[in-house]
Design an enzyme around this catalytic site. Structure first.
Site, PDB file in Angstrom:
ATOM      1  CE1 TYR A   1     -29.567 -87.500 105.961  1.00  0.00           C
ATOM      2  CE2 TYR A   1     -29.695 -85.215 106.725  1.00  0.00           C
ATOM      3  CZ  TYR A   1     -30.288 -86.327 106.146  1.00  0.00           C
ATOM      4  OH  TYR A   1     -31.607 -86.281 105.756  1.00  0.00           O
TER       5      TYR A   1
ATOM      6  CG  HIS B   1     -32.340 -93.969 102.244  1.00  0.00           C
ATOM      7  ND1 HIS B   1     -32.601 -92.858 101.477  1.00  0.00           N
ATOM      8  CD2 HIS B   1     -33.132 -94.952 101.762  1.00  0.00           C
ATOM      9  CE1 HIS B   1     -33.522 -93.155 100.576  1.00  0.00           C
ATOM     10  NE2 HIS B   1     -33.867 -94.429 100.725  1.00  0.00           N
TER      11      HIS B   1
HETATM   12  C1  DHK Z   1     -31.018 -88.260 102.645  1.00  0.00           C
HETATM   13  C2  DHK Z   1     -31.859 -87.208 102.422  1.00  0.00           C
HETATM   14  O1  DHK Z   1     -31.422 -86.087 101.851  1.00  0.00           O
HETATM   15  C3  DHK Z   1     -33.268 -87.243 102.864  1.00  0.00           C
HETATM   16  O2  DHK Z   1     -34.099 -86.478 101.998  1.00  0.00           O
HETATM   17  C4  DHK Z   1     -33.801 -88.651 102.987  1.00  0.00           C
HETATM   18  C5  DHK Z   1     -31.505 -89.566 103.092  1.00  0.00           C
HETATM   19  C6  DHK Z   1     -32.836 -89.509 103.805  1.00  0.00           C
HETATM   20  C7  DHK Z   1     -30.431 -90.354 103.836  1.00  0.00           C
HETATM   21  O3  DHK Z   1     -30.668 -90.781 104.970  1.00  0.00           O
HETATM   22  O4  DHK Z   1     -29.370 -90.581 103.258  1.00  0.00           O
HETATM   23  O5  DHK Z   1     -35.079 -88.633 103.581  1.00  0.00           O
END
Ligand code: DHK
Length: 151
Positions: free
Chosen positions: A24, A102
């Protein structure tokens, strides 16, 4: 009155920046909020930016967006994407354009992340651009609601 878009974030997005940074990134949710505000400002659009860890509260945030006159919603439903019929129903119920967003490309990840209930109700989906998915979603939604980029 300025056009307003609500940007809604689901569970664990408050931990962005420290949460699994290899997936992330290290950008915080406050940074994402600043990115959203700066992007929307180009179109003269105001942003309401919210996060919740609760499914019911996210349904309430969706309902409140319409009640408060939002032109549309950008939503990262996070872990509720693939489980929440209630969130899908709320999006159908409010009848304003919703863009699903996402950070990661959910289709490249585990199979359980592939089936999004939210996609069945969303007008469009952005995934895999990192936090720029939010900026791209706002630009796309601005076009949908007829907002023009200011010089
Ligand atoms: C964020 C999350 O918390 C996951 O549960 C999803 C998403 C993906 C993201 O890529 O922002 O699967």
């Amino acid at each position: 009155m300025a056009t307003t878009i609500h940007v809604l974030n689901g569970p664990n997005m408050n931990l962005l920046g420290t949460r699994e940074p290899e997936k992330y990134g290290t950008t915080t949710l406050a940074d994402v909020e600043a990115l959203c505000r700066a992007t929307a400002r180009r179109f003269g659009i105001d942003i309401v930016f919210r996060q919740t860890n609760g499914e019911g509260e996210m349904v309430t945030h969706i309902q409140e967006a319409r009640a408060q006159g939002a032109a549309g919603i950008v939503i990262n439903p996070a872990g509720y994407t693939t489980t929440s019929i209630a969130i899908m129903d709320a999006i159908f119920a409010v009848g304003i354009p919703v863009i699903e967003c996402h950070i990661t490309n959910i289709h490249q990840r585990e199979a359980f992340r592939h089936n999004s209930y939210v996609s069945k109700a969303a007008k469009a989906v952005l995934a895999g651009f990192g936090v720029n998915s939010y900026a791209l979603a706002i630009i796309g939604l601005a076009g949908m609601v007829g907002a023009k980029e200011k010089n």
